[in-house]
Design a protein around this motif. Structure first.
Motif, short mmCIF file in Angstrom:
data_model
loop_
_atom_site.label_atom_id
_atom_site.label_comp_id
_atom_site.label_asym_id
_atom_site.label_seq_id
_atom_site.Cartn_x
_atom_site.Cartn_y
_atom_site.Cartn_z
N ARG A 51 14.72 9.91 2.10
CA ARG A 51 15.61 8.74 2.07
C ARG A 51 14.94 7.55 1.40
N ASP A 52 13.79 7.80 0.77
CA ASP A 52 13.10 6.75 0.02
C ASP A 52 12.90 5.50 0.88
N LEU A 53 12.49 5.70 2.15
CA LEU A 53 12.38 4.59 3.09
C LEU A 53 10.94 4.12 3.19
N SER A 54 10.65 2.95 2.65
CA SER A 54 9.31 2.39 2.72
C SER A 54 9.40 0.88 2.54
N TYR A 55 8.31 0.20 2.94
CA TYR A 55 8.31 -1.26 2.91
C TYR A 55 7.01 -1.78 2.32
N GLY A 56 7.08 -2.96 1.75
CA GLY A 56 5.89 -3.63 1.26
C GLY A 56 5.50 -4.74 2.21
N LEU A 57 4.21 -4.88 2.47
CA LEU A 57 3.70 -5.88 3.39
C LEU A 57 2.30 -6.27 2.96
N ASP A 58 1.96 -7.53 3.09
CA ASP A 58 0.61 -7.99 2.73
C ASP A 58 -0.31 -7.77 3.92
N LEU A 59 -1.23 -6.82 3.79
CA LEU A 59 -2.16 -6.46 4.87
C LEU A 59 -3.60 -6.85 4.54
N LYS A 60 -3.76 -7.88 3.74
CA LYS A 60 -5.09 -8.27 3.30
C LYS A 60 -5.98 -8.73 4.46
N ASN A 61 -5.38 -9.23 5.55
CA ASN A 61 -6.21 -9.66 6.68
C ASN A 61 -6.91 -8.47 7.33
N ILE A 62 -6.24 -7.30 7.37
CA ILE A 62 -6.89 -6.10 7.90
C ILE A 62 -7.99 -5.63 6.95
N ALA A 63 -7.68 -5.63 5.64
CA ALA A 63 -8.67 -5.21 4.64
C ALA A 63 -9.91 -6.10 4.69
N ARG A 64 -9.72 -7.39 4.95
CA ARG A 64 -10.84 -8.32 4.99
C ARG A 64 -11.76 -8.01 6.18
N VAL A 65 -11.19 -7.76 7.33
CA VAL A 65 -12.01 -7.47 8.51
C VAL A 65 -12.72 -6.12 8.37
N LYS A 66 -12.01 -5.13 7.83
CA LYS A 66 -12.58 -3.79 7.69
C LYS A 66 -13.48 -3.67 6.46
N LYS A 67 -13.46 -4.70 5.61
CA LYS A 67 -14.31 -4.74 4.42
C LYS A 67 -14.05 -3.55 3.50
N ARG A 68 -12.77 -3.21 3.36
CA ARG A 68 -12.38 -2.14 2.45
C ARG A 68 -10.90 -2.27 2.12
N ASP A 69 -10.58 -1.91 0.88
CA ASP A 69 -9.19 -1.93 0.46
C ASP A 69 -8.50 -0.64 0.89
N PHE A 70 -7.20 -0.72 1.09
CA PHE A 70 -6.41 0.46 1.37
C PHE A 70 -5.00 0.23 0.85
N ALA A 71 -4.30 1.33 0.59
CA ALA A 71 -3.01 1.25 -0.10
C ALA A 71 -1.84 1.03 0.84
N GLY A 72 -2.02 1.32 2.14
CA GLY A 72 -0.90 1.13 3.05
C GLY A 72 -1.09 1.86 4.36
N LEU A 73 0.02 2.08 5.07
CA LEU A 73 0.03 2.71 6.39
C LEU A 73 0.87 3.97 6.36
N ILE A 74 0.27 5.09 6.77
CA ILE A 74 1.02 6.32 7.00
C ILE A 74 1.65 6.21 8.38
N SER A 75 2.93 6.47 8.49
CA SER A 75 3.69 6.06 9.66
C SER A 75 4.22 7.23 10.50
N TYR A 76 4.96 6.87 11.52
CA TYR A 76 5.67 7.84 12.37
C TYR A 76 6.54 8.77 11.55
N ASP A 77 7.20 8.25 10.53
CA ASP A 77 8.08 9.06 9.70
C ASP A 77 7.37 10.28 9.12
N GLN A 78 6.08 10.14 8.79
CA GLN A 78 5.35 11.22 8.14
C GLN A 78 4.84 12.29 9.12
N VAL A 79 4.87 12.03 10.42
CA VAL A 79 4.31 12.98 11.39
C VAL A 79 5.32 13.44 12.44
#
Length: 329
Positions: free
Chosen positions: A116-144
């Motif tokens: 159903r092409d269901l996905s969203y864009g969100l700015d998650l730079k605060n998480i990337a900053r704390v974890k000191k690594r970039d990431f492309a997004g979140l794998i969600s409930y839909d995928q499992v």
């Protein structure tokens, strides 16, 4: 004072990311493992960073890092939305945050594709900053949600098990089975603290357990080991003081779990259509206590332990490895 980041995803029933700043725990042990050659089992390695699960998936044909977060209902792509006029705002701990519906996202992970092409864009730079690594997004409930999901935090492996599998757990006993009901996309179980029962959601994207702040004065005092202040950083990076506690004992199913850490936060937005108000979330700090699987179809949270004879074989094998045999001079 410990500082947290709270990144809130609120598309219909989206929930809170509680990210604790501490080093990831190191696990070293050996054991006879699952029957992973069984039909209907897909497995993948992951990296545990703090309490977050980092996995590789393909976005637009390129392998990139994602965080597994079953607290998010749909796939989330990490995007900068500065100046974005289209879309909507989401609400939660720490204020409002921009989000955007995405179209035609090319995503693949362990055989799953977007439906159903269901996905969203969100700015998650605060998480990337704390974890000191970039990431492309979140794998969600839909995928499992169509599989039974087993996360082994000690070996840093995840398994997606189809209902056709019959032999995956041959070396293990099911020592506890907890029925849950779904509030939106979140499995909700009953938790007993003292003589009272509460409703807690299971969230693989929460690094720390969370209790709704309305319950702070209602929890039995004899069940609280400590009460102290901490800080979280909200979705707009504003610092919020929060109370933290350790709960001496809580009972889930037939098992007791002791000295679990919790942070108080406003979870008033986590309410289902059936009127159930979530009292809290159980994340990494709880899930790492045992080997759990989440079966969304059967609505079961199962706890597994190695069979007794398997444990003895492992103990003997470990002892043999520790003994060094040297040739006589």
């Amino acid at each position: 004072m410990n500082t947290f980041i709270a990144s809130i995803l609120m598309v219909t029933h989206l929930n809170v990311q509680m990210i604790l700043q501490y080093e990831s725990e190191q696990f070293t042990y050996e054991e006879k493992y699952f029957q992973t050659q069984a039909e209907g089992v897909i497995k993948s390695d992951f990296e545990l960073v703090g309490g977050l699960i980092f996995l590789n998936a393909k976005l637009d044909g390129i392998s990139q890092s994602f965080i597994l977060d079953t607290g998010a209902p749909h796939l989330v792509i990490n995007l900068s939305l500065t100046g974005e006029k289209n879309g909507f705002k989401i609400n939660g701990v720490g204020g409002m945050k921009k989000a955007k519906r995405l179209n035609k996202v090319n995503f693949k992970w362990l055989g799953t594709k977007l439906k159903r092409d269901l996905s969203y864009g969100l700015d998650l730079k605060n998480i990337a900053r704390v974890k000191k690594r970039d990431f492309a997004g979140l794998i969600s409930y839909d995928q499992v949600k169509r599989k039974e999901v087993l996360i082994d935090y000690k070996k840093e492996k995840i398994f997606l098990i189809s209902k056709s599998n019959k032999s995956f757990f041959e070396n293990y006993d099911k020592v506890d089975k907890i029925w849950f009901q779904m509030v939106g996309h979140i499995p909700v179980i009953k938790v007993k603290i003292g003589k009272r029962r509460y409703y807690f959601g299971i969230d693989t994207g929460a690094e720390i357990n969370v209790i709704d702040k309305r319950l702070r004065k209602r929890l039995p005092k004899d069940m609280i080991a400590s009460d102290y202040l901490g800080q979280i950083i909200g979705s707009n990076n504003n610092q919020i003081k929060v109370n933290r506690v350790h709960v001496k004992k809580m009972k889930i199913g037939k098992s007791n779990y002791r000295n679990q850490p919790f942070t108080f936060a406003d979870l008033s937005f986590l309410q289902g259509e059936n009127g159930i108000q979530l009292d809290g979330l159980l994340g990494y700090q709880f899930l790492k206590e045992a080997l759990f699987s989440i079966n969304y179809k059967k609505k079961q949270l199962c706890k597994w332990e190695l069979k007794e004879n398997e444990e003895e074989l492992i103990r003997l094998a470990t002892l043999r490895k520790k003994v060094r045999i040297t040739k006589p001079l």
